[in-house]
Every structure is written in C-alpha cells, then in structure tokens.
Design a protein around this motif. Sequence first.
Motif, PDB file in Angstrom:
ATOM      1  N   THR A 130      50.327 -13.892 -38.936  1.00  0.00           N
ATOM      2  CA  THR A 130      49.532 -12.832 -38.318  1.00  0.00           C
ATOM      3  C   THR A 130      50.212 -11.487 -38.515  1.00  0.00           C
ATOM      4  OG1 THR A 130      48.666 -14.351 -36.640  1.00  0.00           O
ATOM      5  CG2 THR A 130      48.527 -11.987 -36.168  1.00  0.00           C
ATOM      6  N   LEU A 131      49.452 -10.546 -39.070  1.00  0.00           N
ATOM      7  CA  LEU A 131      49.913  -9.167 -39.238  1.00  0.00           C
ATOM      8  C   LEU A 131      49.375  -8.371 -38.059  1.00  0.00           C
ATOM      9  CD1 LEU A 131      51.384  -7.121 -41.128  1.00  0.00           C
ATOM     10  CD2 LEU A 131      49.120  -6.621 -42.098  1.00  0.00           C
ATOM     11  N   ARG A 132      50.253  -8.027 -37.138  1.00  0.00           N
ATOM     12  CA  ARG A 132      49.829  -7.347 -35.923  1.00  0.00           C
ATOM     13  C   ARG A 132      49.786  -5.836 -36.110  1.00  0.00           C
ATOM     14  NH1 ARG A 132      49.755 -10.820 -31.526  1.00  0.00           N
ATOM     15  NH2 ARG A 132      50.674 -12.865 -31.929  1.00  0.00           N
ATOM     16  N   ALA A 133      49.135  -5.179 -35.173  1.00  0.00           N
ATOM     17  CA  ALA A 133      48.964  -3.728 -35.275  1.00  0.00           C
ATOM     18  C   ALA A 133      50.292  -2.995 -35.266  1.00  0.00           C
ATOM     19  CB  ALA A 133      48.075  -3.227 -34.130  1.00  0.00           C
ATOM     20  N   PHE A 140      55.584  -6.732 -43.143  1.00  0.00           N
ATOM     21  CA  PHE A 140      54.583  -7.074 -44.153  1.00  0.00           C
ATOM     22  C   PHE A 140      55.250  -7.687 -45.382  1.00  0.00           C
ATOM     23  CE2 PHE A 140      51.454  -5.779 -47.558  1.00  0.00           C
ATOM     24  CZ  PHE A 140      50.481  -6.691 -47.176  1.00  0.00           C
ATOM     25  N   ARG A 141      56.383  -7.142 -45.804  1.00  0.00           N
ATOM     26  CA  ARG A 141      57.105  -7.722 -46.939  1.00  0.00           C
ATOM     27  C   ARG A 141      57.516  -9.167 -46.633  1.00  0.00           C
ATOM     28  NH1 ARG A 141      60.058  -2.574 -47.366  1.00  0.00           N
ATOM     29  NH2 ARG A 141      59.260  -1.416 -49.175  1.00  0.00           N
ATOM     30  N   THR A 142      57.974  -9.402 -45.432  1.00  0.00           N
ATOM     31  CA  THR A 142      58.392 -10.752 -45.039  1.00  0.00           C
ATOM     32  C   THR A 142      57.217 -11.723 -45.108  1.00  0.00           C
ATOM     33  OG1 THR A 142      60.108  -9.871 -43.582  1.00  0.00           O
ATOM     34  CG2 THR A 142      59.396 -12.140 -43.192  1.00  0.00           C
ATOM     35  N   ILE A 143      56.053 -11.277 -44.608  1.00  0.00           N
ATOM     36  CA  ILE A 143      54.865 -12.127 -44.661  1.00  0.00           C
ATOM     37  C   ILE A 143      54.469 -12.417 -46.108  1.00  0.00           C
ATOM     38  CG2 ILE A 143      52.376 -12.158 -44.217  1.00  0.00           C
ATOM     39  CD1 ILE A 143      52.929 -10.747 -41.579  1.00  0.00           C
ATOM     40  N   LYS A 163      43.380  -5.707 -35.625  1.00  0.00           N
ATOM     41  CA  LYS A 163      42.807  -4.365 -35.721  1.00  0.00           C
ATOM     42  C   LYS A 163      43.915  -3.312 -35.728  1.00  0.00           C
ATOM     43  CE  LYS A 163      39.118  -1.540 -33.691  1.00  0.00           C
ATOM     44  NZ  LYS A 163      38.117  -1.450 -32.596  1.00  0.00           N
ATOM     45  N   TYR A 164      43.766  -2.322 -36.593  1.00  0.00           N
ATOM     46  CA  TYR A 164      44.704  -1.203 -36.758  1.00  0.00           C
ATOM     47  C   TYR A 164      46.017  -1.615 -37.419  1.00  0.00           C
ATOM     48  CZ  TYR A 164      41.511   0.943 -33.388  1.00  0.00           C
ATOM     49  OH  TYR A 164      40.392   1.396 -32.740  1.00  0.00           O
ATOM     50  N   ALA A 165      46.084  -2.836 -37.978  1.00  0.00           N
ATOM     51  CA  ALA A 165      47.307  -3.244 -38.666  1.00  0.00           C
ATOM     52  C   ALA A 165      47.453  -2.550 -40.012  1.00  0.00           C
ATOM     53  CB  ALA A 165      47.329  -4.758 -38.862  1.00  0.00           C
ATOM     54  N   VAL A 166      46.318  -2.197 -40.632  1.00  0.00           N
ATOM     55  CA  VAL A 166      46.317  -1.540 -41.942  1.00  0.00           C
ATOM     56  C   VAL A 166      45.569  -0.223 -41.827  1.00  0.00           C
ATOM     57  CG1 VAL A 166      45.704  -1.746 -44.387  1.00  0.00           C
ATOM     58  CG2 VAL A 166      46.321  -3.796 -43.083  1.00  0.00           C
ATOM     59  N   GLY A 167      46.142   0.828 -42.368  1.00  0.00           N
ATOM     60  CA  GLY A 167      45.571   2.165 -42.241  1.00  0.00           C
ATOM     61  C   GLY A 167      44.342   2.376 -43.095  1.00  0.00           C
TER      62      GLY A 167
END
Length: 378
Positions: A130-133, A140-143, A163-167
């Motif tokens: 899960t990529l959190r806000a 992100f690199r680790t994921i 939501k809001y994790a990616v601009g």
Amino acid sequence: MISAEFFCDELERHGFGLASGVPCSYFGGPISLLSRTRGRYVAAANEGGALTTAAGAALAGERAYVMVQNSGLGNLVNPLTSLVMTYKIPVLTFVSLRGWPDPAGDEPQHAVMGPTTAPYLDLLGLPHWTLRADADETRFRTILDSATAAIDEGHAPFVLVEKYAVGSAAPAPGEARERADAGRMDSADAIRLVTKLVGAAPVVATTGYTGRELFGVEDRPANFYMQGSMGHASSLALGIALKRPDRPVIALDGDGAALMHLGALSVIGAQAPANLVHVVLDNGIHESTGGQDTTSGTTALEHVAAAAGYADARRCASPERLQSGVASALSSPGPHMIVVPTRPRSGPMPPRATNTHPPEAMRDRFASAMRGPASEGD
C-alpha cells in the motif's frame, strides 16, 4: 505524497516501458505525463483490456504496468486469473483505494470494494503493498524494488494507492480539448431538451457528471442515477425496456461509458427493443476523472450502433436536430441511438443524487414508478 514526475520516472528506471489503464483521478497526474509521449500509455476501454494489453507487452519483452480503480477491479478478474496468473505473465498493477480507509467518506458505490480490495488480493494469493498519502520517495522506491522482485519470481503484484499518494500534473494536450466548440451543444442544454421531450418516460443515466446534470435539471422518481457500474447504463435500460414494452425507455449515456462495454450495443441490436432510445453525450473526454481523452474521435458511435442492428442511429449536433431525432425515436420502432456532440463542461456541477436519495430509496421509488401504468406523457 510523491510527485507524478517521480512516479513515472522511477517506474521507467525500473524498466517499465508501457502503461495502460482507465481514467481515475488518483492517477490523473501520471496519465497526463505519459500521454504526452506516443506509445507510453494505452487508454484502454476497460480494466480487463488494460491488463491484457500490458500482458501482451510483457510477452513481447517489455515490462508493463496498469493503473485502475478498485471499483472496476472485477472487470480484470477474468484475465487476471485465467491469463496473467495462469501463464505467470509478469505485470504490475496499481489500484486506487476508493472507499478506504473510511467507506462512509466516499461515494456509495465504493462502500463494498474499499474495505475488501486487500482481502480479495489475499484470497487470490497475490503479493501487494500500500502506497499511503504520507509516503515519500524512499518508500515508493522500496515498494517498487519489492514489486519488481516479485515479478522476477513470476508473480503478478499489486500496489494499492491511497488518495493523494501521487501528485497531479497539467493535462496533456488532447484532441478533444483542442476541438472548436462550434457544432457542439452544452450538455446540460441537451439533457434539458431530452427530458422535456420524453415526458414521464424512465431515464437511466450513466455514472459521473451525466447523472449529476440530469439530477440538477429535473429530479423525478422515473430517473435512475447510476453510481459506478460504468458502461452498463444501456444494459440496465435494455432490461427495463424488454419488461415494459408499453413505454419508451431512455438510456442517457456518455461516450467513455458507451465505449467501455461496446458489446452492449450488439446485444441491444440483437434484442431489438422497439421502445429503447439510447442517447450518448459525446464530449470526447472522461470528464469527471480529469479530462483524459476517450477514443470517440476515431469511433463514430452512431455507425457502430447501425452496424450492431439499431433500427436508427444518427448524430444530432444542434438543438433542432436533437429535437427532431428524439421526436422520430418516440414515434417509430427502435432501438434508436442519438449521439449528441457536446462541449466539455464548465462551471459548478450539481450534487450527486445520492446526497439526497440513498441508493435503496432511489431503487424503491424507481421500481414504484415502473410498476405504474404508462402515462400520457410517455
């Protein structure tokens, strides 16, 4: 939050050369950036098509990824389980987490999938992160490192995106946005004219801005506003039309939604309901998710409908032609398709119908209206 630029660049650094997906506001930034370079992003008709396109690229030796919304996760289950997982084709899928962590804080159609997305992937035995806000670039690199390692082992990993994790990013230049407004109606004016002409006839409106505009123009029990289920408004209208042949039934659709499940047109043509009127508002974009282009610019829906067996299919680019088209559809056997070229919407949108009518209440009042006799205005 990570920037859309970093999202795309880091995936490219990990060897991913192709992306596919369907519109989602959570991924609006990456889609806009990728769409600026031909061949980097394939705007699929639906989630299953996006996954299968990425799988094809993977078979051809290119790492590929998919961006979809969890509300449409069911659309890719078949190719996920019977193609990607069966053949162990390495594809990375990003899924936006609508309706999570608080289902009550999102639209009603996300209440089921929000809390069940991760458990569903667990049920299938698929690795996911899960990529959190509040995630930073290091997270992100680790994921991605973990996901690419899973791909190398023959898995089909998922990254769930809050939501809001990616601009965001500026919209990519698109053909639909560059078209002149000449010869295109305002969508609210088109809806206002259609509702006036069809009287008390039931109207099934597709999800997104189309349903919201119908709600703002005229709310009535015989309107059914679809929340989610994108691409299925015409099929719902078909079922109603087949069981109520004594009254006209209107499907109020959008170009992106109609294209998502284009096979529905063939089914409608084959069933040939004489009382079905399929109105498609065609503005060339997926407007409620950020204005990504649809493929209606290269697909004349009225021609597709005619080839699928609709009794009459026409394009009505002016109020006069729309009035004539609806009048003809109401007075002659169908099914009919009326494509209305519309401008991109501007200004504030009416609220969602579910802000006033809970889904169950909307179901009950519509069902009650359908059980009654056809009125003189039908």
